[in-house]
Every structure is written in structure tokens, then in C-alpha cells.
Design a protein around this motif. Structure first.
Motif, PDB file in Angstrom:
ATOM      1  N   UNK A  52       0.828  -1.200   0.000  1.00 15.35           N
ATOM      2  CA  UNK A  52       0.000   0.000   0.000  1.00 15.35           C
ATOM      3  C   UNK A  52       0.866   1.256   0.000  1.00 15.35           C
ATOM      4  N   UNK A  53       1.914   1.265   0.807  1.00 14.26           N
ATOM      5  CA  UNK A  53       2.795   2.435   0.876  1.00 14.26           C
ATOM      6  C   UNK A  53       3.473   2.682  -0.472  1.00 14.26           C
ATOM      7  N   UNK A  54       3.949   1.613  -1.105  1.00 17.52           N
ATOM      8  CA  UNK A  54       4.614   1.763  -2.415  1.00 17.52           C
ATOM      9  C   UNK A  54       3.632   2.218  -3.486  1.00 17.52           C
ATOM     10  N   UNK A  55       2.432   1.644  -3.479  1.00 20.64           N
ATOM     11  CA  UNK A  55       1.417   2.055  -4.451  1.00 20.64           C
ATOM     12  C   UNK A  55       1.068   3.523  -4.256  1.00 20.64           C
ATOM     13  N   UNK A  56       0.850   3.943  -3.021  1.00 21.42           N
ATOM     14  CA  UNK A  56       0.484   5.336  -2.777  1.00 21.42           C
ATOM     15  C   UNK A  56       1.640   6.297  -3.060  1.00 21.42           C
ATOM     16  N   UNK A  57       2.877   5.859  -2.875  1.00 15.73           N
ATOM     17  CA  UNK A  57       4.026   6.700  -3.252  1.00 15.73           C
ATOM     18  C   UNK A  57       4.055   6.892  -4.769  1.00 15.73           C
ATOM     19  N   UNK A  58       3.790   5.816  -5.503  1.00 15.16           N
ATOM     20  CA  UNK A  58       3.734   5.898  -6.966  1.00 15.16           C
ATOM     21  C   UNK A  58       2.623   6.858  -7.388  1.00 15.16           C
ATOM     22  N   UNK A  59       1.473   6.737  -6.761  1.00 21.17           N
ATOM     23  CA  UNK A  59       0.343   7.612  -7.093  1.00 21.17           C
ATOM     24  C   UNK A  59       0.653   9.072  -6.722  1.00 21.17           C
ATOM     25  N   UNK A  61       3.542  10.488  -6.646  1.00 23.32           N
ATOM     26  CA  UNK A  61       4.496  10.986  -7.632  1.00 23.32           C
ATOM     27  C   UNK A  61       3.827  11.429  -8.922  1.00 23.32           C
ATOM     28  N   UNK A  62       2.649  10.892  -9.188  1.00 22.68           N
ATOM     29  CA  UNK A  62       1.887  11.271 -10.382  1.00 22.68           C
ATOM     30  C   UNK A  62       0.815  12.311 -10.054  1.00 22.68           C
ATOM     31  N   UNK A  63       0.845  12.831  -8.811  1.00 21.72           N
ATOM     32  CA  UNK A  63      -0.115  13.849  -8.411  1.00 21.72           C
ATOM     33  C   UNK A  63      -1.504  13.302  -8.126  1.00 21.72           C
ATOM     34  N   UNK A  64      -1.599  12.007  -7.808  1.00 20.01           N
ATOM     35  CA  UNK A  64      -2.893  11.377  -7.559  1.00 20.01           C
ATOM     36  C   UNK A  64      -3.142  11.157  -6.074  1.00 20.01           C
ATOM     37  N   UNK A  65      -4.390  11.094  -5.716  1.00 20.31           N
ATOM     38  CA  UNK A  65      -4.778  10.827  -4.326  1.00 20.31           C
ATOM     39  C   UNK A  65      -4.413   9.388  -3.958  1.00 20.31           C
ATOM     40  N   UNK A  66      -4.142   9.157  -2.683  1.00 21.94           N
ATOM     41  CA  UNK A  66      -3.855   7.781  -2.248  1.00 21.94           C
ATOM     42  C   UNK A  66      -5.117   6.930  -2.291  1.00 21.94           C
ATOM     43  N   UNK A  67      -4.915   5.620  -2.333  1.00 22.59           N
ATOM     44  CA  UNK A  67      -6.024   4.681  -2.209  1.00 22.59           C
ATOM     45  C   UNK A  67      -5.978   4.085  -0.809  1.00 22.59           C
ATOM     46  N   UNK A  68      -7.115   3.596  -0.345  1.00 25.24           N
ATOM     47  CA  UNK A  68      -7.204   2.966   0.972  1.00 25.24           C
ATOM     48  C   UNK A  68      -7.508   1.488   0.791  1.00 25.24           C
ATOM     49  N   UNK A  69      -7.097   0.697   1.739  1.00 24.51           N
ATOM     50  CA  UNK A  69      -7.391  -0.718   1.705  1.00 24.51           C
ATOM     51  C   UNK A  69      -8.895  -0.920   1.825  1.00 24.51           C
ATOM     52  N   UNK A  70      -9.423  -1.791   0.985  1.00 20.08           N
ATOM     53  CA  UNK A  70     -10.844  -2.126   0.994  1.00 20.08           C
ATOM     54  C   UNK A  70     -10.999  -3.604   1.322  1.00 20.08           C
ATOM     55  N   UNK A 146      -2.292   3.810 -11.670  1.00 12.53           N
ATOM     56  CA  UNK A 146      -2.349   5.276 -11.698  1.00 12.53           C
ATOM     57  C   UNK A 146      -3.710   5.801 -12.135  1.00 12.53           C
ATOM     58  N   UNK A 147      -4.699   4.942 -12.132  1.00 11.97           N
ATOM     59  CA  UNK A 147      -6.044   5.375 -12.530  1.00 11.97           C
ATOM     60  C   UNK A 147      -6.592   6.381 -11.527  1.00 11.97           C
ATOM     61  N   UNK A 148      -6.956   7.575 -11.989  1.00 11.00           N
ATOM     62  CA  UNK A 148      -7.501   8.564 -11.065  1.00 11.00           C
ATOM     63  C   UNK A 148      -8.831   8.119 -10.461  1.00 11.00           C
ATOM     64  N   UNK A 149      -9.518   7.174 -11.106  1.00  7.79           N
ATOM     65  CA  UNK A 149     -10.794   6.671 -10.599  1.00  7.79           C
ATOM     66  C   UNK A 149     -10.638   5.858  -9.319  1.00  7.79           C
TER      67      UNK A 149
END
Length: 174
Positions: A52-59, A61-70, A146-149
Motif C-alpha cells: 500500500x505504501x509503495x502504491x500510494x508513493x507511486x500515485x 508521484x503522479x499527483x494522484x490521491x492515495x487509495x485505501x485498503x478495501x 495510476x487510474x484517477x478513478x
């Protein structure tokens, strides 16, 4: 974003992830999830936290909001990884033709958008970093991450049949 809110957001995301991972471990054991002879859940809390931390760091870096675990997306990811290991296939579609959206909706989710990444590795100890690196190297998988959705994510790794099958399900509710 200021440092204090960013740190608070990171702490909240990690707390949510740890709680979700603990629920997933308990749910897997309680449900008697059988992924086949010798198959084991490979993504522990530390691996999920790192993923999750790596995914959110990648996001970020692209100016995207973090995702949360579902929890629902995690269940769908774990179920699909388990099914692929148990039945010996590797595809976004199960042999019956069901896909990622079908798996999430079958769990009762109110979801309007879903994307899925899958990977298979053969080393006995496969860190989440390896799966994420594979996905970053693929334009389609990178586009999903990196999907903004995307608002939520579920991560799973099941070891069995001489390989580790990794599944990431990203989604957004309606």
C-alpha cells in the motif's frame, strides 16, 4: 499538502490496512479457504503495508490521491489468487468467464469501476516489491495503478503449485 496532515493520512491508511489485513487473515482461516494442497497465504500484514505504501508513493508521484485498503476488494483479490492456484490457471477471467467486476459484485459491493493486476513469480520468497516492479514495467498494469478513478485497493498473494500468484484489485464505489 502540509507535513502534519500527510503524516496523519499515512498513519490512518496504515491503521486501516493493518486492521483489514488482520480481518482478512481471520476471515481466511474462519472460512476454511482452501487454495489447494500446500497453498499458503503469502501476503502478511508487513507485505500488505509495504504494498500500500509503495502504491500510494507511486500515485503521489503522479499527483494522484492515495487509495485505501478495501475489505471487499481484498476479499476479491484473495479469492481470485486462491482460485488460480487451486485450479491451475492464470488469467483475469476464471474458466467460467467471470471477471474482476463479477468477483467484486458477488461480494455485495456497490462498485462502479474496477481494475485488476495479476502477476506470477516462482521464487519461494517473493516480496511485494517484485510484483509491483513487474506491474510498473507494463503499460496496462501501470495505467491501472495510476487510474484517477481508483479509491480503494485489495492485495493478495497465494503461494502454491511452485509459484506465487499476486492479485491487486482497484476500485471505486458508486
Amino acid at each position: 499538502m502540509r507535513a502534519a496532515p500527510a503524516a496523519a493520512l499515512a498513519a490512518a491508511l496504515l491503521a486501516t490496512l493493518c486492521a483489514g489485513a488482520a480481518r482478512a487473515e481471520v476471515a481466511t482461516a474462519a472460512a476454511g479457504l482452501s487454495c489447494g494442497p500446500g497453498a499458503v497465504l503469502r501476503l502478511d500484514r508487513a507485505g500488505a503495508t509495504e504494498g500500500l505504501a509503495r502504491l500510494n508513493a507511486l500515485r503521489a508521484g503522479a499527483g494522484l490521491a492515495p487509495v485505501a485498503l478495501s475489505a471487499v476488494l481484498s476479499e476479491a483479490a484473495e479469492g481470485h489468487a486462491c482460485d488460480m492456484v487451486r485450479r491451475g490457471y492464470f488469467d483475469h477471467r476464471a474458466p467460467e468467464g467471470t471477471g474482476p467486476m463479477d468477483r467484486v459484485l458477488a461480494r455485495g459491493a456497490d462498485i462502479c469501476w474496477v481494475a485488476e493486476n495479476i502477476a506470477a513469480t516462482t521464487a519461494p520468497q517473493d516480496p511485494i516489491a517484485q510484483a509491483l516492479a513487474m506491474w510498473r514495467g507494463s503499460p496496462g498494469h501501470l495505467r491501472n495503478m495510476l487510474a484517477p478513478e481508483a479509491r480503494g485497493v485489495g492485495l493478495a498473494a497465494i503461494r502454491g503449485g511452485g509459484r506465487t500468484v499476486w492479485v491487486m484489485v482497484l476500485g471505486r464505489g458508486c
